[in-house]
Design a protein around this motif. Structure first.
Motif, PDB file in Angstrom:
ATOM      1  N   ASP A  10     -43.932   5.007  11.873  1.00  0.00           N
ATOM      2  CA  ASP A  10     -44.863   5.529  11.278  1.00  0.00           C
ATOM      3  C   ASP A  10     -46.168   4.987  10.958  1.00  0.00           C
ATOM      4  O   ASP A  10     -46.127   3.775  10.461  1.00  0.00           O
ATOM      5  CB  ASP A  10     -44.063   6.275   9.548  1.00  0.00           C
ATOM      6  CG  ASP A  10     -43.090   7.298  10.430  1.00  0.00           C
ATOM      7  OD1 ASP A  10     -43.469   8.505  10.359  1.00  0.00           O
ATOM      8  OD2 ASP A  10     -42.022   6.879  10.681  1.00  0.00           O
ATOM      9  N   THR A  18     -47.415  12.641  12.166  1.00  0.00           N
ATOM     10  CA  THR A  18     -46.921  11.807  13.410  1.00  0.00           C
ATOM     11  C   THR A  18     -46.923  12.346  14.900  1.00  0.00           C
ATOM     12  O   THR A  18     -45.427  12.060  15.388  1.00  0.00           O
ATOM     13  CB  THR A  18     -45.219  12.366  12.922  1.00  0.00           C
ATOM     14  OG1 THR A  18     -44.826  13.767  13.049  1.00  0.00           O
ATOM     15  CG2 THR A  18     -45.300  12.674  11.240  1.00  0.00           C
ATOM     16  N   THR A  42     -38.072   0.572  13.459  1.00  0.00           N
ATOM     17  CA  THR A  42     -38.662   2.265  12.333  1.00  0.00           C
ATOM     18  C   THR A  42     -37.010   1.858  10.955  1.00  0.00           C
ATOM     19  O   THR A  42     -36.613   1.209  11.446  1.00  0.00           O
ATOM     20  CB  THR A  42     -38.624   3.095  13.213  1.00  0.00           C
ATOM     21  OG1 THR A  42     -39.312   4.641  12.093  1.00  0.00           O
ATOM     22  CG2 THR A  42     -37.478   3.775  13.845  1.00  0.00           C
ATOM     23  N   ARG A  44     -36.769   4.978  10.757  1.00  0.00           N
ATOM     24  CA  ARG A  44     -36.475   6.244  10.724  1.00  0.00           C
ATOM     25  C   ARG A  44     -34.642   6.110  11.838  1.00  0.00           C
ATOM     26  O   ARG A  44     -34.358   5.183  11.791  1.00  0.00           O
ATOM     27  CB  ARG A  44     -36.857   6.950  11.709  1.00  0.00           C
ATOM     28  CG  ARG A  44     -38.559   7.516  11.425  1.00  0.00           C
ATOM     29  CD  ARG A  44     -39.505   8.371  12.470  1.00  0.00           C
ATOM     30  NE  ARG A  44     -40.830   8.400  12.361  1.00  0.00           N
ATOM     31  CZ  ARG A  44     -40.635   9.627  11.761  1.00  0.00           C
ATOM     32  NH1 ARG A  44     -39.804  10.825  12.778  1.00  0.00           N
ATOM     33  NH2 ARG A  44     -41.835  10.146  12.047  1.00  0.00           N
ATOM     34  N   SER A  45     -34.547   7.153  12.026  1.00  0.00           N
ATOM     35  CA  SER A  45     -33.034   7.322  12.761  1.00  0.00           C
ATOM     36  C   SER A  45     -33.600   7.342  13.529  1.00  0.00           C
ATOM     37  O   SER A  45     -34.632   7.473  14.524  1.00  0.00           O
ATOM     38  CB  SER A  45     -32.139   8.289  11.759  1.00  0.00           C
ATOM     39  OG  SER A  45     -32.843   9.390  12.167  1.00  0.00           O
ATOM     40  N   SER A  48     -34.539  11.340  13.983  1.00  0.00           N
ATOM     41  CA  SER A  48     -35.825  11.380  14.087  1.00  0.00           C
ATOM     42  C   SER A  48     -36.908  11.128  14.995  1.00  0.00           C
ATOM     43  O   SER A  48     -37.899  11.493  14.852  1.00  0.00           O
ATOM     44  CB  SER A  48     -35.763  11.037  12.432  1.00  0.00           C
ATOM     45  OG  SER A  48     -37.353  11.328  11.814  1.00  0.00           O
ATOM     46  N   SER A  49     -36.397   9.669  14.879  1.00  0.00           N
ATOM     47  CA  SER A  49     -37.246   8.575  15.850  1.00  0.00           C
ATOM     48  C   SER A  49     -37.922   9.005  16.905  1.00  0.00           C
ATOM     49  O   SER A  49     -38.502   9.201  17.935  1.00  0.00           O
ATOM     50  CB  SER A  49     -36.808   6.787  16.099  1.00  0.00           C
ATOM     51  OG  SER A  49     -36.421   7.236  16.640  1.00  0.00           O
ATOM     52  N   LEU A  64     -33.490   0.888  14.383  1.00  0.00           N
ATOM     53  CA  LEU A  64     -33.134   1.762  13.449  1.00  0.00           C
ATOM     54  C   LEU A  64     -33.215   1.159  11.836  1.00  0.00           C
ATOM     55  O   LEU A  64     -32.776   0.025  11.334  1.00  0.00           O
ATOM     56  CB  LEU A  64     -32.478   2.635  14.154  1.00  0.00           C
ATOM     57  CG  LEU A  64     -32.321   3.147  15.251  1.00  0.00           C
ATOM     58  CD1 LEU A  64     -31.469   3.833  15.902  1.00  0.00           C
ATOM     59  CD2 LEU A  64     -34.126   3.949  15.777  1.00  0.00           C
ATOM     60  N   TYR A  65     -33.646   2.601  11.061  1.00  0.00           N
ATOM     61  CA  TYR A  65     -33.215   2.115   9.579  1.00  0.00           C
ATOM     62  C   TYR A  65     -33.519   0.384   8.893  1.00  0.00           C
ATOM     63  O   TYR A  65     -32.939   0.482   8.405  1.00  0.00           O
ATOM     64  CB  TYR A  65     -31.693   2.365   9.419  1.00  0.00           C
ATOM     65  CG  TYR A  65     -30.890   3.846   9.637  1.00  0.00           C
ATOM     66  CD1 TYR A  65     -31.467   4.726   8.994  1.00  0.00           C
ATOM     67  CD2 TYR A  65     -30.499   3.772  10.961  1.00  0.00           C
ATOM     68  CE1 TYR A  65     -30.499   6.334   9.423  1.00  0.00           C
ATOM     69  CE2 TYR A  65     -29.511   5.650  11.801  1.00  0.00           C
ATOM     70  CZ  TYR A  65     -30.154   6.514  10.240  1.00  0.00           C
ATOM     71  OH  TYR A  65     -29.738   7.497   9.788  1.00  0.00           O
ATOM     72  N   ARG A 133     -38.339  18.305   7.890  1.00  0.00           N
ATOM     73  CA  ARG A 133     -36.712  17.720   9.368  1.00  0.00           C
ATOM     74  C   ARG A 133     -35.848  19.006   9.287  1.00  0.00           C
ATOM     75  O   ARG A 133     -34.157  18.753   9.215  1.00  0.00           O
ATOM     76  CB  ARG A 133     -35.739  16.307   8.614  1.00  0.00           C
ATOM     77  CG  ARG A 133     -36.799  14.299   8.451  1.00  0.00           C
ATOM     78  CD  ARG A 133     -36.244  14.157   8.110  1.00  0.00           C
ATOM     79  NE  ARG A 133     -37.011  12.838   8.370  1.00  0.00           N
ATOM     80  CZ  ARG A 133     -38.064  12.153   7.951  1.00  0.00           C
ATOM     81  NH1 ARG A 133     -38.431  13.150   7.420  1.00  0.00           N
ATOM     82  NH2 ARG A 133     -38.405  11.235   8.330  1.00  0.00           N
ATOM     83  N   ASP A 136     -32.531  19.911  10.900  1.00  0.00           N
ATOM     84  CA  ASP A 136     -31.336  18.323  11.478  1.00  0.00           C
ATOM     85  C   ASP A 136     -30.007  19.043  10.948  1.00  0.00           C
ATOM     86  O   ASP A 136     -29.654  18.551  10.097  1.00  0.00           O
ATOM     87  CB  ASP A 136     -32.604  17.203  10.294  1.00  0.00           C
ATOM     88  CG  ASP A 136     -31.943  16.137  11.110  1.00  0.00           C
ATOM     89  OD1 ASP A 136     -31.226  15.740  11.344  1.00  0.00           O
ATOM     90  OD2 ASP A 136     -33.148  15.225  11.089  1.00  0.00           O
ATOM     91  N   ASP A 187     -44.773   6.130   0.002  1.00  0.00           N
ATOM     92  CA  ASP A 187     -44.499   7.155   1.013  1.00  0.00           C
ATOM     93  C   ASP A 187     -45.702   7.450   2.543  1.00  0.00           C
ATOM     94  O   ASP A 187     -46.663   8.034   1.003  1.00  0.00           O
ATOM     95  CB  ASP A 187     -43.333   8.165   0.766  1.00  0.00           C
ATOM     96  CG  ASP A 187     -43.542   9.292   1.877  1.00  0.00           C
ATOM     97  OD1 ASP A 187     -42.746   8.541   3.058  1.00  0.00           O
ATOM     98  OD2 ASP A 187     -43.606  10.639   1.929  1.00  0.00           O
TER      99      ASP A 187
END
Length: 280
Positions: A10, A18, A42, A44-45, A48-49, A64-65, A133, A136, A187
């Protein structure tokens, strides 16, 4: 010749909406064919990624995370994870509730399935994050948010205004010094909102980079990293070459070896393409 590359998503690889351009997709496919080792790190999870980057055929471990989890995108298995102590996790949740702030609990179950546990979402930041999301399957509403023995906590995330979250950050930093890692950043998508994320002390992009290097067979000094936000500072502290996109936070630019065109201009992909062109 540069061969190892690790990029944030991101604000760095992804455009502001995105998406990923066709130009970036083709450059990455070509770079993989030429033997370049490229992956991403990232907040992201995986789910999500993957939604954001599925057009690119990732071959190497992904971080991740913000470093809490390293995942094999080919075999679809968890390689390594750094979990937040359950007692600390529940204490952090309780402290937030006393301030009328309830976080999102990102975790894995015993089968390594991802979940986002939460109570009824009431605040604008939480609702906007959830709406971004939609459908999700990870999200699960609970009457009372608690981390049980059925789950391993990856990240506890508070979303809110700076003045709401800064006192929490200070409290957690003082109470759990040396036992947790804190990410606190503005954010990219929710106006005027910040993310306060609490993880295991080793769940950060610096330790994630070190673990990734062992997996792909290189030293951190051989890796070129790309970033835009303060959570990328860990990668920048260890990598051999640090590259910031034009839209990056001023601190990231100051720590970089080079500033390239922005995420909207395919800066990361075009940089890698220039390397790939030199290969036979």
């Amino acid at each position: 010749m540069d061969r190892f590359f690790l990029t944030d998503l991101d604000g760095t690889l992804l455009k502001d909406d995105t998406s990923i351009s066709e130009n970036t997709i083709e450059i990455f496919k070509n770079a993989f064919e030429k033997g370049l080792i490229i992956s991403y790190s990232t907040a992201r999870s995986y789910i999500s990624s993957k939604l954001a980057t599925h057009q690119i055929p990732w071959k190497y471990p992904i971080i991740l995370y913000n470093g809490a989890l390293i995942f094999d995108p080919v075999e679809k298995v968890v390689i390594e994870g750094f979990w937040l102590n359950r007692e600390i996790a529940n204490s952090i949740i309780e402290v937030g509730k006393r301030q009328d702030l309830t976080p999102l609990l990102f975790c894995l179950d015993k089968q390594n399935n991802e979940h986002v546990l939460h109570e009824r979402l009431k605040k604008r930041g939480d609702i906007e994050f959830y709406n971004s999301r939609k459908n999700d399957p990870r999200f699960k509403e609970l009457e009372e948010l608690i981390c049980t023995e059925d789950y391993r906590t990856l990240i506890i995330t508070y979303i809110g205004f700076y003045d709401e979250l800064e006192p929490l950050r200070q409290y957690f930093e003082m109470k759990y010094k040396g036992r947790i890692h804190i990410h606190f950043m503005k954010d990219n998508y929710i106006e005027e909102h910040y993310f306060l994320e609490i993880t295991n002390i080793k769940a950060n992009k610096e330790d994630g980079l070190i673990a990734w290097c062992k997996l792909v067979g290189c030293k951190p000094s051989e890796v070129t990293v790309f970033g835009d936000n303060l959570n990328d500072l860990g990668m920048f502290s260890k990598a051999g070459k640090k590259v910031a996109v034009l839209n990056a936070d001023p601190v990231i630019k100051e720590k970089s070896d080079k500033v390239i065109p922005s995420n909207e201009e395919d800066g990361v992909a075009n940089y890698i393409n220039n390397i790939a062109k030199k290969l036979l």
